[in-house]
Design an enzyme around this catalytic site. Structure first.
Site, PDB file in Angstrom:
ATOM      1  N   LEU A   1       0.943  -0.983  -0.193  1.00  0.00           N
ATOM      2  CA  LEU A   1       0.009   0.012   0.033  1.00  0.00           C
ATOM      3  C   LEU A   1       0.964   1.044   0.013  1.00  0.00           C
ATOM      4  O   LEU A   1       1.971   1.131   0.783  1.00  0.00           O
ATOM      5  CB  LEU A   1      -0.953  -0.128   1.173  1.00  0.00           C
ATOM      6  CG  LEU A   1      -2.097  -1.205   1.299  1.00  0.00           C
ATOM      7  CD1 LEU A   1      -2.789  -1.094   2.639  1.00  0.00           C
ATOM      8  CD2 LEU A   1      -2.952  -1.000   0.268  1.00  0.00           C
ATOM      9  N   ASP A   2       0.452   2.385  -0.670  1.00  0.00           N
ATOM     10  CA  ASP A   2       1.414   3.638  -0.684  1.00  0.00           C
ATOM     11  C   ASP A   2       1.458   4.078   0.908  1.00  0.00           C
ATOM     12  O   ASP A   2       0.676   3.890   1.669  1.00  0.00           O
ATOM     13  CB  ASP A   2       0.630   4.595  -1.569  1.00  0.00           C
ATOM     14  CG  ASP A   2       0.639   4.165  -2.984  1.00  0.00           C
ATOM     15  OD1 ASP A   2       1.648   3.356  -3.455  1.00  0.00           O
ATOM     16  OD2 ASP A   2      -0.240   4.729  -4.067  1.00  0.00           O
ATOM     17  N   LYS A   3       2.491   4.865   0.868  1.00  0.00           N
ATOM     18  CA  LYS A   3       2.847   5.331   2.441  1.00  0.00           C
ATOM     19  C   LYS A   3       1.657   6.212   2.868  1.00  0.00           C
ATOM     20  O   LYS A   3       1.185   6.059   4.181  1.00  0.00           O
ATOM     21  CB  LYS A   3       3.856   6.528   2.162  1.00  0.00           C
ATOM     22  CG  LYS A   3       4.419   7.068   3.592  1.00  0.00           C
ATOM     23  CD  LYS A   3       5.724   7.815   3.201  1.00  0.00           C
ATOM     24  CE  LYS A   3       6.137   8.548   4.330  1.00  0.00           C
ATOM     25  NZ  LYS A   3       7.199   9.709   3.763  1.00  0.00           N
TER      26      LYS A   3
END
Ligand code: URA
Length: 233
Positions: free
Chosen positions: A102-104
């Site tokens: 998952l993106d930051k």
């Protein structure tokens, strides 16, 4: 399996610690103190106790986490905090890694495991594991946008596979289910229809649903039922 390997895989002690624990009489196997940690046991049959507590053997660990913002989905990072930083020392010793990214700034469900084969299978494009996200967009999505997104859009030389999208009544958000996991996929899909993601939270991964009782940053082991759902082929 050697006792020190057993204890290290269960996250209870490093090999050096195991040697000390054995020497000082803290480990028993089937009721007898063992003085050396290189003793072999059958993890399925023998009863091992550490400080009197039975340690049962489990080959793999599966964890669901509600990922907060600001953490990267990696095992280590020179700059940012990783999702592993949210685990206890005991869990961190088990060589867990995030099953997918998952993106930051994306929130929500992330599975952590040390079962490399299953993770590989779940992430393989062949398996089309569906993942549902709640999202918000900067501008309302039109019905044409929804049609385009559902059919597939070009996200820079790659056309996304069909997906399903359910819009909230005001059109600036909803739920989207994709069956692949290209880098920044949903953000790029919204870019492709001249819009912008302002909020993204994963709610499901395959048959696993984010436990609503987990606050951001909290985690728990999958239940036996969830493990079977995750691993069913
Ligand atoms: N799509 C994105 O753009 N980001 C994520 O974190 C997951 C899916």
């Amino acid at each position: 399996m050697r006792v020190d390997k057993f204890l290290s895989e269960m996250g209870k002690a490093t090999r050096t610690e195991s040697a000390k624990l054995a020497k000082t009489g803290k480990i028993t196997v089937n009721g007898s103190v063992i003085k050396r940690s290189d003793v072999h046991i059958d993890p399925e049959k023998d009863e091992l106790r550490l400080f009197g507590e039975i340690i049962s053997y489990k080959k793999y660990t599966y964890i669901m986490m509600n990922k907060p913002e600001g953490y990267v989905s990696a095992t280590e990072d020179g700059r940012d905090k990783t999702v592993l930083d949210l685990l206890t020392e005991e869990e961190r010793r088990k060589n867990l890694f995030p099953c997918g990214r998952l993106d930051k700034n994306t929130l929500g469900l992330i599975i952590l495991t040390n079962d490399g084969d299953s993770a590989h299978r779940l992430l393989s494009p062949k398996h089309h594991v569906p993942k549902t996200y709640a999202f918000k967009s900067k501008y309302p999505l039109s019905s044409d946008d929804v049609k385009s997104l559902e059919a597939g859009v070009d996200i820079g030389g790659y056309v996304t596979k069909p997906c399903t999208l359910n819009l909230d009544s005001d059109g600036t958000g909803g739920k989207i289910t994709i069956t692949e996991g290209k880098y920044h996929q949903i953000k790029l899909m919204l870019d492709a229809v001249k819009n912008k993601i302002t909020y993204l939270e994963r709610l499901t991964f395959g048959n696993i649903r984010l436990d609503e009782n987990l606050k951001r940053g909290e985690w728990r082991h999958l239940t036996a039922d969830e493990e079977s759902l995750l691993l069913e082929k």
